[in-house]
Design a protein around this motif. Structure first.
Motif, mmCIF file in Angstrom:
data_model
loop_
_atom_site.group_PDB
_atom_site.id
_atom_site.type_symbol
_atom_site.label_atom_id
_atom_site.label_comp_id
_atom_site.label_asym_id
_atom_site.label_seq_id
_atom_site.Cartn_x
_atom_site.Cartn_y
_atom_site.Cartn_z
ATOM 1 N N TYR A 55 -49.117 5.565 38.289
ATOM 2 C CA TYR A 55 -48.766 4.470 39.200
ATOM 3 C C TYR A 55 -48.762 4.894 40.666
ATOM 4 C CZ TYR A 55 -44.561 7.172 38.240
ATOM 5 O OH TYR A 55 -43.704 8.206 38.048
ATOM 6 N N ARG A 146 -36.068 10.820 39.561
ATOM 7 C CA ARG A 146 -36.005 9.648 38.680
ATOM 8 C C ARG A 146 -36.600 9.988 37.321
ATOM 9 N NH1 ARG A 146 -37.968 4.329 42.063
ATOM 10 N NH2 ARG A 146 -36.382 4.358 43.708
ATOM 11 N N GLU A 148 -37.640 7.620 35.473
ATOM 12 C CA GLU A 148 -38.661 6.560 35.490
ATOM 13 C C GLU A 148 -38.620 5.619 34.284
ATOM 14 O OE1 GLU A 148 -39.844 6.443 38.361
ATOM 15 O OE2 GLU A 148 -40.262 8.455 39.110
ATOM 16 N N MET A 188 -38.227 2.724 37.734
ATOM 17 C CA MET A 188 -38.937 1.580 38.308
ATOM 18 C C MET A 188 -38.756 0.393 37.363
ATOM 19 S SD MET A 188 -42.483 3.184 39.719
ATOM 20 C CE MET A 188 -42.629 4.321 38.377
ATOM 21 N N PRO A 218 -38.654 -2.038 42.224
ATOM 22 C CA PRO A 218 -39.741 -2.657 41.466
ATOM 23 C C PRO A 218 -40.981 -1.782 41.483
ATOM 24 C CG PRO A 218 -39.579 -3.650 43.640
ATOM 25 C CD PRO A 218 -38.408 -2.711 43.513
ATOM 26 N N LEU A 220 -44.655 -1.365 42.190
ATOM 27 C CA LEU A 220 -45.588 -2.082 43.065
ATOM 28 C C LEU A 220 -46.983 -1.503 42.833
ATOM 29 C CD1 LEU A 220 -43.285 -2.007 46.234
ATOM 30 C CD2 LEU A 220 -43.692 -3.960 44.736
ATOM 31 N N ILE A 306 -47.081 5.834 48.478
ATOM 32 C CA ILE A 306 -46.923 5.832 47.021
ATOM 33 C C ILE A 306 -47.263 4.460 46.456
ATOM 34 C CG2 ILE A 306 -45.414 7.826 46.733
ATOM 35 C CD1 ILE A 306 -43.013 6.169 46.967
#
Ligand code: 5AD
Length: 355
Positions: A55, A146, A148, A188, A218, A220, A306
């Motif tokens: 991502y 994180r 994630e 996320m 969020p 993205l 990112i």
């Protein structure tokens, strides 16, 4: 709050019923962490990265991206700016960059700790034990990593491992806690493949890990990443897939405040990017108590992409600071004083002293 309740609040869509969640999250936020909004200056030290996360816009091999790595001197200059703006913490973040020498990071930390009253947070990915230990000994206070997603299969699918690296992120988090870092993680919201069950598990895992800081933003889509090019490729069936929208992010923030009442929770840049008008404030009135203004030198800012159109790309530290102070006052809050250690960490330390 049990798992069933977390899950049903996550799926709640009735704005009238949701008012009760918002009110309770804001009440608990005020009771446990107060009205202060702590400001953490974020410095994106390097955008080199050895990882291929599906991502992320600065993943290894990303073409057409100018790579940079800041010098010790440049980073120390950012800490002066953080002091001038009255921030309590400097966060040094980077891709997982093997070229970012452990000794240089230790030098940055030592100099900032010697020359300023700032807390130092590191967010430099899954580095080796020796590096993590060295930085802690140099005086780094906190580490952000994180996890994630708590869904192992999804995690593995979107995070190709680094040969010789850590077996998984939870192990890194446990090690960071063991060696005394104040510990941050997060997820996320709405990554393709993330289900409601996964997100409820994520929030339960926040509780199990007993985190001091929890970042929730969020997903993205970045058009030049596998997930941005083909977001449908691993999406879960429509009734199971978590949407990457503002409402779901805010529900996750509010629930996290209720499940981990003494944690520091930022209103994230990703949320502010999704709703430039009021995302940041909505996070702050629905459970969050931290903002992380970007202090990366302007010439590097656009290279740390990112995800696209990051709200901070247009923020000049001075101007942004003034508007942030106005926005904080407008919701009846005050800028934080001091380092803003999480009450959770504080209690853990005092309990340890007693034994
Ligand atoms: N959208 C939203 N957040 C992202 N991050 C990385 N890429 C994206 C993206 N495309 C988040 C990850 C990482 C943090 C620094 O930024 O959660 O941990």
């Amino acid at each position: 709050m049990n798992r069933g309740e977390i899950l049903s609040w996550l799926k709640e869509t009735d704005p009238v019923r949701l008012e009760a969640l918002w009110a309770e999250a804001d009440r608990v936020r005020q009771e446990k962490v107060g009205d202060e909004v702590h400001l953490r200056g974020l410095v994106e030290v390097s955008n080199f990265c050895a990882r291929q996360c599906h991502y992320c816009g600065i993943r290894a091999g990303q073409s057409g991206l100018k790579r940079y790595r800041m010098t010790v001197e440049e980073v120390v200059r950012c800490s002066d700016l953080a002091v001038q703006l009255d921030y309590g913490t400097l966060v040094l973040q980077a891709g997982e960059d093997p070229g970012l020498q452990a000794a240089d990071v230790a030098l940055m930390v030592r100099r900032i700790k010697a020359e300023t009253p700032l807390a130092v947070t590191l967010s430099l990915g899954e580095r080796d034990k020796d590096d993590l230990r060295l930085w802690r000994e140099a005086g780094a206070d906190r580490y952000l990593l994180r996890f994630e997603t708590s869904n192992d299969a999804l995690y593995e699918k979107i995070h190709p491992p680094r040969p010789g690296g850590w077996p998984n992120r939870i192990k890194v988090l446990q090690f960071l806690r063991e060696i005394g870092y104040e510990l941050g993680s997060g997820v996320m919201i709405g990554v393709p493949g993330q289900t409601w069950d996964d997100l409820a598990n994520d929030i339960e895992l926040f509780r199990t890990l007993d985190l001091d800081m929890i970042g929730i933003g969020p997903f993205l889509p970045h058009p030049r990443t596998p997930m941005g090019t083909d977001p449908d490729a691993c999406r879960a069936p429509a009734d199971l897939q978590v949407p990457n929208d503002e409402l779901t992010t805010l529900k996750a923030v509010a629930l996290t405040r209720l499940v981990c009442p003494e944690t520091n929770i930022p209103s994230t840049t990703a949320l502010a990017t999704l709703d430039r008008e009021s995302g940041r404030e909505l996070g702050l009135v629905r459970g969050a108590n931290i903002v992380m203004p970007n202090l990366t030198p302007f010439k590097y800012r656009a290279c740390y992409e990112i995800y696209p159109a990051k709200s901070c790309i247009f923020e000049l530290p001075g101007e942004f600071h003034q508007s942030l102070l106005r926005r904080i006052a407008a919701i009846g809050r005050v800028p934080g004083r001091g380092q803003g250690v999480s009450p959770r960490m504080h209690h853990r330390n005092t309990a340890q002293e007693k034994t």
